[in-house]
Design an enzyme around this catalytic site. Sequence first.
Site, PDB file in Angstrom:
ATOM      1  CG  ASN A  74      44.616  48.065  22.945  1.00 25.87           C
ATOM      2  OD1 ASN A  74      44.359  46.993  22.426  1.00 25.87           O
ATOM      3  ND2 ASN A  74      45.830  48.390  23.347  1.00 25.87           N
ATOM      4  CG  HIS A 104      20.264  54.868  33.374  1.00 28.90           C
ATOM      5  ND1 HIS A 104      19.354  55.019  32.354  1.00 28.90           N
ATOM      6  CD2 HIS A 104      21.249  54.091  32.868  1.00 28.90           C
ATOM      7  CE1 HIS A 104      19.764  54.353  31.291  1.00 28.90           C
ATOM      8  NE2 HIS A 104      20.912  53.793  31.581  1.00 28.90           N
TER       9      HIS A 104
END
Length: 183
Positions: A74, A104
């Site tokens: 969507n 990270h």
Amino acid sequence: MHKKIMRRLHWLNLKISGAKVEYDIQLNSNVFSGYVQSFQCGKNAWFSEGTRVLIGSHQDNLGALSIGNNFFVNHYSIIDCHYEITIGDRVMVGPHCYICDFDHDIRIASDNQIGSEGNVLPVRIGSDVWIGAGVIILKGVNVGNGAVIGAGSVVTKDIPENAIVVGNPARVLRMREASYAQP
């Protein structure tokens, strides 16, 4: 008619770029960026307006994104693949979701920069899965077949087959009844 032609041109651009996509994939402009040659998608896939699919790399290896048949994502959802994301058949993704296979490193490097190194783990989403609005699925997660993930959930751990999960972090609320589960 114009939208149909434009979707066909976007599909053709993916094919020319090396993606393995079926004819009936439906998408708008600016859905894909990065290494689209490592993208494959089955029949009857629909990428709603505002959806973004980013395929990057990690340590000189291209991210690999594989999506099965009858997929729907969507509006304004993001699939961010730097390593490996696999999505099964008949998966529905609500609006404003984020699925990623990396994060990270937050340790401070010698040059005082944060996040210079990435950590990657594959994400696997089984078949017949419903993913509610605003769900975040993080690296290293396996979502079992038939699972339902409630709106706003943050998925940090594996989800068993036919489980209904909610919350941050997502936890099993209950199991789906056998009459609703796919074989």
